[in-house]
Design a protein around this motif. Structure first.
Motif, short mmCIF file in Angstrom:
data_model
loop_
_atom_site.label_atom_id
_atom_site.label_comp_id
_atom_site.label_asym_id
_atom_site.label_seq_id
_atom_site.Cartn_x
_atom_site.Cartn_y
_atom_site.Cartn_z
N LYS A 64 50.86 24.74 37.80
CA LYS A 64 50.31 25.47 36.64
C LYS A 64 48.79 25.46 36.68
N ALA A 65 48.21 24.30 37.03
CA ALA A 65 46.76 24.18 37.06
C ALA A 65 46.13 25.04 38.15
N THR A 66 46.74 25.05 39.34
CA THR A 66 46.17 25.85 40.43
C THR A 66 46.25 27.34 40.12
N ALA A 67 47.25 27.74 39.35
CA ALA A 67 47.36 29.15 38.95
C ALA A 67 46.23 29.56 38.02
N MET A 68 45.58 28.59 37.39
CA MET A 68 44.47 28.87 36.46
C MET A 68 43.12 28.88 37.15
N LEU A 69 43.06 28.46 38.44
CA LEU A 69 41.80 28.42 39.17
C LEU A 69 41.26 29.83 39.43
N VAL A 70 40.00 30.03 39.10
CA VAL A 70 39.36 31.34 39.26
C VAL A 70 38.05 31.13 40.03
N PRO A 71 37.86 31.82 41.17
CA PRO A 71 36.63 31.62 41.95
C PRO A 71 35.45 32.40 41.37
N ALA A 72 34.26 31.83 41.54
CA ALA A 72 33.03 32.50 41.16
C ALA A 72 32.03 32.34 42.30
N ALA A 73 31.17 33.32 42.48
CA ALA A 73 30.20 33.30 43.57
C ALA A 73 28.93 32.57 43.15
N TYR A 74 28.29 31.93 44.11
CA TYR A 74 26.98 31.36 43.85
C TYR A 74 26.03 32.44 43.33
N ASP A 75 25.21 32.08 42.35
CA ASP A 75 24.09 32.88 41.84
C ASP A 75 24.49 34.05 40.96
N ASP A 76 25.78 34.34 40.82
CA ASP A 76 26.22 35.36 39.86
C ASP A 76 26.32 34.74 38.48
N ILE A 77 25.97 35.51 37.45
CA ILE A 77 26.11 35.04 36.07
C ILE A 77 27.44 35.55 35.51
N ILE A 78 28.25 34.62 35.01
CA ILE A 78 29.55 34.98 34.46
C ILE A 78 29.61 34.59 32.98
N GLU A 79 30.58 35.14 32.26
CA GLU A 79 30.79 34.81 30.85
C GLU A 79 32.19 34.21 30.69
N PRO A 80 32.31 32.87 30.80
CA PRO A 80 33.63 32.23 30.77
C PRO A 80 34.27 32.20 29.39
N ALA A 81 33.45 32.32 28.33
CA ALA A 81 33.95 32.29 26.96
C ALA A 81 32.90 32.95 26.07
N PRO A 82 33.32 33.47 24.93
CA PRO A 82 32.35 34.10 24.03
C PRO A 82 31.19 33.17 23.68
N GLY A 83 29.97 33.67 23.82
CA GLY A 83 28.80 32.87 23.48
C GLY A 83 28.27 32.01 24.60
N PHE A 84 28.89 32.08 25.79
CA PHE A 84 28.43 31.28 26.93
C PHE A 84 28.22 32.17 28.15
N ARG A 85 27.15 31.86 28.91
CA ARG A 85 26.96 32.44 30.24
C ARG A 85 26.72 31.28 31.22
N VAL A 86 27.23 31.43 32.43
CA VAL A 86 27.15 30.34 33.42
C VAL A 86 26.77 30.90 34.78
N ARG A 87 25.92 30.16 35.49
CA ARG A 87 25.59 30.51 36.87
C ARG A 87 25.75 29.27 37.75
N PHE A 88 26.42 29.43 38.89
CA PHE A 88 26.61 28.36 39.87
C PHE A 88 25.46 28.41 40.88
N ARG A 89 24.82 27.25 41.12
CA ARG A 89 23.77 27.14 42.12
C ARG A 89 24.14 26.03 43.10
N ASP A 90 23.76 26.17 44.35
CA ASP A 90 24.16 25.21 45.39
C ASP A 90 23.55 23.84 45.11
N ALA A 91 24.41 22.80 45.00
CA ALA A 91 23.95 21.44 44.71
C ALA A 91 23.71 20.62 45.96
#
Length: 541
Positions: free
Chosen positions: A131-158
């Motif tokens: 069930k958990a793996t079915a919920m996994l959603v990929p996102a690209a580095y440096d793209d800004i996404i909106e995972p929930a109302p009122g939030f924006r997120v960007r992944f940067r290489d750590a």
């Protein structure tokens, strides 16, 4: 916007944070507790999983992802978002974790049965992982996404492991938009396999790890030389070289170093190398799939026609019986998980070889308090391994420079790149490490706080950064086996207390003994205090 610190505070494992606006709740990591705190994994969650809109993962290691299947089991039904390599590696690690938990639960249940105790249940099942793996959603580095109302997120290489990310999170607040950066696990400024961590220059608040906040690693060159000199000595022993490894990243780094040593003539290619891990092949396949995300050094090896993760005479072991046969071989290099020796196949290798003077054990990663690895590193002469006392006669080596974590210099260098004078929350470190980093920051004019687990902070916009912590509201997820759903928080907890008390009263044999009586009396005292408080409140009204 509010930040709740739910894990990795005063310790290195169990990373877990919640960001909350007036409309949404975003969870950053949901890691498993390891070492001496593993019993906390089975305790009721401090929040209601069904109220979480989305989970963002910084990277695949289980101390950041390992309780997500439990989250799903307890009612979470949103997206779990991560970079593509993290999605692929997390799938591998979750499935292996469920398998190990099932085996451990069966072993403990057999012991419990002999003692007349109830069976042990795993933290989560294969079905929960599906069930958990079915919920996994990929996102690209440096793209800004909106995972929930009122939030924006960007992944940067750590720069920590393949797919690892710093997170830039923007959230709505009454005083305007607030930006919080999560370092996740941060890699060194000078890396070997991964790329250098991204530069982020603006934030209102930063949550930063401090695993090695109190020390500095040796340079890559010095660490390599240290490993080579140790290997020369180990080869002369003609015994086994045991290397406890995290299957993701640390194993690949060690395989790469072994390949280089073969080419330099330090390690004879006739010495067999066993990568004893059922998921080792899968993890390495993910690395080979995303070679473009790795360092320039690795790219150069590939252009030269070398496979960086496949030294000569490498044998990847999946079968249990094949793993046991390694005991019959006198001279070999053996890589096996887990990296802290608190589970996995390295345990049986240690059990069968620690007592021999011809054995060498090489630790190349952090060893948390309470783990078998920590006890060996700290020099205990007799350790308990798989239920038996084993005398330690093997030679013990520690190569901290191979760590994928930033040290104090690296953490300071990354922190000083911010130009907006953010407040730093120092987490993911043992107390002395976090406090040492806070002192280093203070000496360099960087404001910081070392939070306690369970604390909640109001995060304001650029107008002010108040470090006063608000008391976190108590949220307890009631066991799904108890018919107490649909009630308020207090009513649900009291309902579960009544249900448990009824069950215990009906089976008096389960509550005999002084310890059980003391616990029952303590619970009664607390409930009486709650009742008195309620009565006083009624009178005052």
């Amino acid at each position: 916007m509010r930040l709740r610190i739910l894990g990795a505070a005063g310790e290195v494992t169990g990373s877990n944070y919640i960001l909350e606006t007036g409309t949404s709740r975003l969870m950053i990591d949901c890691g498993i507790f390891q070492g001496g705190n593993e019993d906390r994994n089975s305790k009721p969650l401090d929040f209601d999983p069904s109220t979480i809109d989305a989970v963002i993962l910084t990277h695949a290691h289980l101390d950041h992802t390992g309780r997500v299947p439990l989250l799903v089991k307890m009612g979470f039904n949103g997206k779990v978002i991560a970079t593509m390599p993290t999605v692929e590696l997390t799938d591998v690690l979750w499935r292996d974790s469920a398998k190990i938990q099932k085996e451990d639960a069966e072993w403990k249940s057999r012991k419990n049965k002999r003692k007349g105790l109830p069976p042990e249940e795993p933290l989560f099942s294969d079905e929960d992982v599906e069930k958990a793996t079915a919920m996994l959603v990929p996102a690209a580095y440096d793209d800004i996404i909106e995972p929930a109302p009122g939030f924006r997120v960007r992944f940067r290489d750590a720069g920590h492991i393949l797919g690892s990310a710093n997170l830039e999170v923007w959230g709505d607040s009454e005083g305007g938009e607030v930006k919080v950066v999560f370092s996740g696990d941060l890699g060194p400024q000078k890396t070997v396999i991964e790329r250098t961590p991204s530069v982020i220059e603006d934030a209102d608040y930063v949550v930063i790890e401090s695993t090695y906040g109190d020390r500095e690693h040796r340079t890559n060159e010095d660490s390599r030389q240290e490993f080579r000199e140790a290997m020369k000595i180990m080869i002369q022993d003609h015994g086994k070289v045991l290397i406890p490894t995290f299957v993701v990243d640390r194993a690949q780094r060690v395989l790469y170093e072994l390949m280089l040593m073969q080419k330099e003539g330090i390690l004879p290619s006739s010495v067999p190398i066993f990568f004893d891990s059922p998921m080792g092949l899968k993890a390495t396949e993910v690395y080979n799939k995303h070679l473009s995300l790795l360092s320039s050094e690795i790219q150069e090896q590939i252009r030269a026609g070398n496979d960086p993760f496949s030294p000569e005479n490498l044998r990847i072991v999946s079968d249990v019986e094949e793993s046991k046969k390694i005991n019959e071989i006198g001279e070999a290099v053996v890589l096996a998980g887990s990296g802290m020796c608190n589970g996995g196949r390295i345990v049986h290798h240690l059990k069968n070889n620690l007592f021999m003077e011809t054995t060498d054990v090489v630790f190349v990663g952090y060893q948390a308090r309470g783990t078998l690895g920590r006890r060996i590193v700290e020099g205990e002469k007799v350790v308990r391994v798989a239920g038996e006392e084993v005398t330690v006669k093997a030679k013990i080596h520690t190569i901290n420079g191979f760590s994928a974590h930033a040290d104090r210099r690296d953490l300071l260098a990354w922190a000083t790149q911010f130009r907006t004078d953010p407040v730093f929350f120092i987490t993911h470190g043992e107390p002395e490490s976090s406090q040492a980093l806070a002192k280093t920051f203070e000496e360099n004019g960087i404001r910081s706080v070392v939070p306690e687990a369970g604390r909640e902070y109001d995060l304001t916009g650029k107008g002010g950064k108040d470090l006063t912590a608000a008391k976190a509201p108590v949220e307890v997820a009631v066991s799904p086996d108890v018919p107490c759903s649909g009630l308020g928080a207090v009513e649900a907890v009291l309902c579960e207390i009544v249900s448990i008390a009824t069950e215990l009263r009906e089976d008096g044999s389960t509550v005999r003994g002084d310890e059980a009586l003391n616990l029952a009396v303590s619970a009664r005292t607390l409930l009486r205090s709650l009742k008195r408080e309620k009565e006083v409140k009624k009178v005052s009204e």
